[in-house]
Design a protein around this motif. Structure first.
Motif, short mmCIF file in Angstrom:
data_model
loop_
_atom_site.label_atom_id
_atom_site.label_comp_id
_atom_site.label_asym_id
_atom_site.label_seq_id
_atom_site.Cartn_x
_atom_site.Cartn_y
_atom_site.Cartn_z
N VAL A 173 -34.59 -2.55 36.20
CA VAL A 173 -34.84 -2.83 34.78
C VAL A 173 -33.54 -2.77 33.99
O VAL A 173 -33.20 -3.68 33.25
CB VAL A 173 -35.90 -1.87 34.22
CG1 VAL A 173 -36.04 -2.05 32.72
CG2 VAL A 173 -37.23 -2.12 34.88
N THR A 174 -32.77 -1.73 34.12
CA THR A 174 -31.46 -1.63 33.48
C THR A 174 -30.77 -0.36 33.97
O THR A 174 -31.40 0.50 34.57
CB THR A 174 -31.57 -1.63 31.94
OG1 THR A 174 -30.26 -1.72 31.37
CG2 THR A 174 -32.26 -0.40 31.40
N GLN B 299 -32.15 -13.85 36.85
CA GLN B 299 -31.81 -13.30 38.16
C GLN B 299 -32.90 -12.30 38.52
O GLN B 299 -32.93 -11.19 38.00
CB GLN B 299 -30.43 -12.64 38.11
CG GLN B 299 -29.93 -12.10 39.42
CD GLN B 299 -29.56 -13.19 40.40
OE1 GLN B 299 -29.55 -14.37 40.08
NE2 GLN B 299 -29.28 -12.81 41.61
N ALA B 300 -33.80 -12.70 39.41
CA ALA B 300 -34.93 -11.85 39.79
C ALA B 300 -34.49 -10.73 40.72
O ALA B 300 -33.43 -10.79 41.34
CB ALA B 300 -36.01 -12.70 40.44
N GLY C 69 -36.59 -13.11 35.87
CA GLY C 69 -35.36 -12.34 35.71
C GLY C 69 -35.52 -11.14 34.81
O GLY C 69 -36.61 -10.81 34.36
N ARG C 70 -34.39 -10.50 34.54
CA ARG C 70 -34.37 -9.33 33.66
C ARG C 70 -34.27 -9.79 32.22
O ARG C 70 -33.48 -10.66 31.88
CB ARG C 70 -33.20 -8.42 34.00
CG ARG C 70 -33.14 -7.25 33.04
CD ARG C 70 -32.24 -6.14 33.43
NE ARG C 70 -30.93 -6.54 33.86
CZ ARG C 70 -30.04 -5.70 34.35
NH1 ARG C 70 -30.33 -4.43 34.47
NH2 ARG C 70 -28.86 -6.11 34.72
N ARG C 71 -35.08 -9.18 31.37
CA ARG C 71 -35.09 -9.46 29.94
C ARG C 71 -34.58 -8.23 29.21
O ARG C 71 -35.08 -7.13 29.42
CB ARG C 71 -36.54 -9.76 29.52
CG ARG C 71 -36.72 -10.71 28.45
CD ARG C 71 -38.19 -11.10 28.22
NE ARG C 71 -39.19 -10.47 29.07
CZ ARG C 71 -39.77 -11.05 30.11
NH1 ARG C 71 -39.49 -12.29 30.45
NH2 ARG C 71 -40.67 -10.41 30.82
N ASP D 231 -37.05 -5.23 30.59
CA ASP D 231 -38.08 -5.34 31.61
C ASP D 231 -37.67 -6.43 32.59
O ASP D 231 -36.71 -7.16 32.36
CB ASP D 231 -39.47 -5.61 31.02
CG ASP D 231 -39.55 -6.90 30.23
OD1 ASP D 231 -39.15 -7.95 30.77
OD2 ASP D 231 -40.03 -6.89 29.09
N THR D 232 -38.37 -6.48 33.69
CA THR D 232 -38.10 -7.51 34.68
C THR D 232 -39.38 -8.26 35.00
O THR D 232 -40.48 -7.72 34.87
CB THR D 232 -37.52 -6.92 35.99
OG1 THR D 232 -38.46 -6.01 36.53
CG2 THR D 232 -36.20 -6.23 35.75
N LEU E 38 -33.86 -7.48 40.06
CA LEU E 38 -32.94 -6.46 39.55
C LEU E 38 -33.68 -5.24 39.05
O LEU E 38 -34.86 -5.32 38.69
CB LEU E 38 -32.11 -7.04 38.40
CG LEU E 38 -31.25 -8.25 38.73
CD1 LEU E 38 -30.71 -8.86 37.45
CD2 LEU E 38 -30.11 -7.84 39.65
N SER F 46 -31.71 -13.00 32.04
CA SER F 46 -30.65 -13.24 33.02
C SER F 46 -31.01 -14.30 34.06
O SER F 46 -30.12 -14.80 34.75
CB SER F 46 -30.28 -11.94 33.74
OG SER F 46 -31.32 -11.56 34.62
N ASP G 131 -25.32 -9.85 35.75
CA ASP G 131 -26.39 -9.87 36.75
C ASP G 131 -26.12 -10.89 37.84
O ASP G 131 -26.74 -10.85 38.90
CB ASP G 131 -27.75 -10.17 36.10
CG ASP G 131 -28.27 -9.01 35.29
OD1 ASP G 131 -27.73 -7.89 35.40
OD2 ASP G 131 -29.24 -9.22 34.52
#
Length: 94
Positions: free
Chosen positions: A60-61, A55-56, A85-87, A80-81, A58, A53, A31
């Protein structure tokens, strides 16, 4: 992470836990953020692995990550975001 699972008395899922964590962490690293967080919890003979991550902004995947996590043996997984960031997360049977 594997050492922590062992300290909790779980030794049966080493390969699955290691492979799932590696995929989640490598996805978060890609990311492009400056850091990655890995969180581990257990309950009722299951482990939860969460990777953030930091890192905002992004998506979702992508379409390949979650099926790849499931193919490694995760009982369930998701993403999820949020502002932090992304989780990415996976639940493993122990």
């Amino acid at each position: 992470m594997i050492d922590q699972l062992h300290s909790w008395g779980f030794r049966e899922a080493d390969d699955t836990a290691g492979n799932v964590a590696e995929l989640l962490v490598s996805t978060a690293v890609n990311d492009g953020g400056r850091r990655v967080s890995l969180h581990l919890a257990d309950q009722d003979r299951q482990a939860l692995i969460v990777v953030l991550s930091h890192q905002a902004g992004l998506a979702v995947t992508n379409e390949r990550v979650l099926p790849a996590v499931a193919a490694l043996g995760a009982t369930s997984c998701g993403a999820d975001t949020a502002q932090d960031g992304r989780r990415l997360w996976a639940v493993l049977d122990l």
